[in-house]
Design an enzyme around this catalytic site. Sequence first.
Site, mmCIF file in Angstrom:
data_model
loop_
_atom_site.group_PDB
_atom_site.id
_atom_site.type_symbol
_atom_site.label_atom_id
_atom_site.label_comp_id
_atom_site.label_asym_id
_atom_site.label_seq_id
_atom_site.Cartn_x
_atom_site.Cartn_y
_atom_site.Cartn_z
ATOM 1 N N HIS A 34 -3.390 -5.690 1.245
ATOM 2 C CA HIS A 34 -2.645 -5.888 2.488
ATOM 3 C C HIS A 34 -2.541 -7.369 2.877
ATOM 4 C CE1 HIS A 34 -2.289 -1.684 4.052
ATOM 5 N NE2 HIS A 34 -3.250 -1.487 3.158
ATOM 6 N N GLU B 35 -0.630 -8.673 5.046
ATOM 7 C CA GLU B 35 -0.413 -8.817 6.495
ATOM 8 C C GLU B 35 -1.725 -8.878 7.263
ATOM 9 O OE1 GLU B 35 -0.784 -4.350 6.068
ATOM 10 O OE2 GLU B 35 -0.223 -6.071 4.845
ATOM 11 N N CYS C 265 0.839 -1.198 0.000
ATOM 12 C CA CYS C 265 0.000 0.000 0.000
ATOM 13 C C CYS C 265 0.877 1.252 0.000
ATOM 14 C CB CYS C 265 -0.979 -0.044 1.162
ATOM 15 S SG CYS C 265 -2.359 1.109 0.985
#
Length: 223
Positions: A194, A196, A85
């Site tokens: 994302h 994560e 991002c």
Amino acid sequence: MKIGAVTFPGTLDDSDTIRAIEAAGAEAVALWHGDADLRGVDAVILPGGFSYGDYLRAGAIARFAPVMGEIITAARKGMPILGICNGFQVLCEAGLLPGALLRNAGLHFVCRDQWLKVENNTTAWTSRFEKDAEIIIPVKNMDGRFTASKSTVDELEGEGRVVFRYVGINPNGSLDDIAGISDPTGRIVGLMPHPEHAIDALTGPSDDGLGLFLSLLDSVVTA
């Protein structure tokens, strides 16, 4: 194996990135934007957020942080780098990846679980995926519209450097539904969604994102 996670003023997802690194079985090392020191890491992740408040434009100030000088040097020597991002925006501003990330086509912040197609599974960050696999991970951005000149996009497509592509819906108007790209070596990857936030099906829409972190471990061990 040590993987660094950089914190800039305004970074939001550094702690989530550290959690993902540790879930993959690596040692996470916190890196501070003001320190020109990579602390002996084997790879670096630039997490998401709003570095320096996204003043001027997203990633434009972070590109000049002391830590980025070390990252640029290390990247050019072959160190694997992942930009997530805002981290993707920083990599583009730093010239490590081509193109730019502009304001979303709808001029609204987008936050949703997003299907992606794995276009390239030969990078340092995607070897755990099957080519053409579809994965679901969250996307959340205001400036996520990938753009570049036609010649640059043609080059990315022709060289297989489009790593991830949006499936079903293009949340931000990116050219060619591009969600992530790589440099020519495949060691530097940037993506807007994302991973994560998708390392455990209990807390995310899936554990598909863990594949990026496990892929890195594989690539460094076999290097």
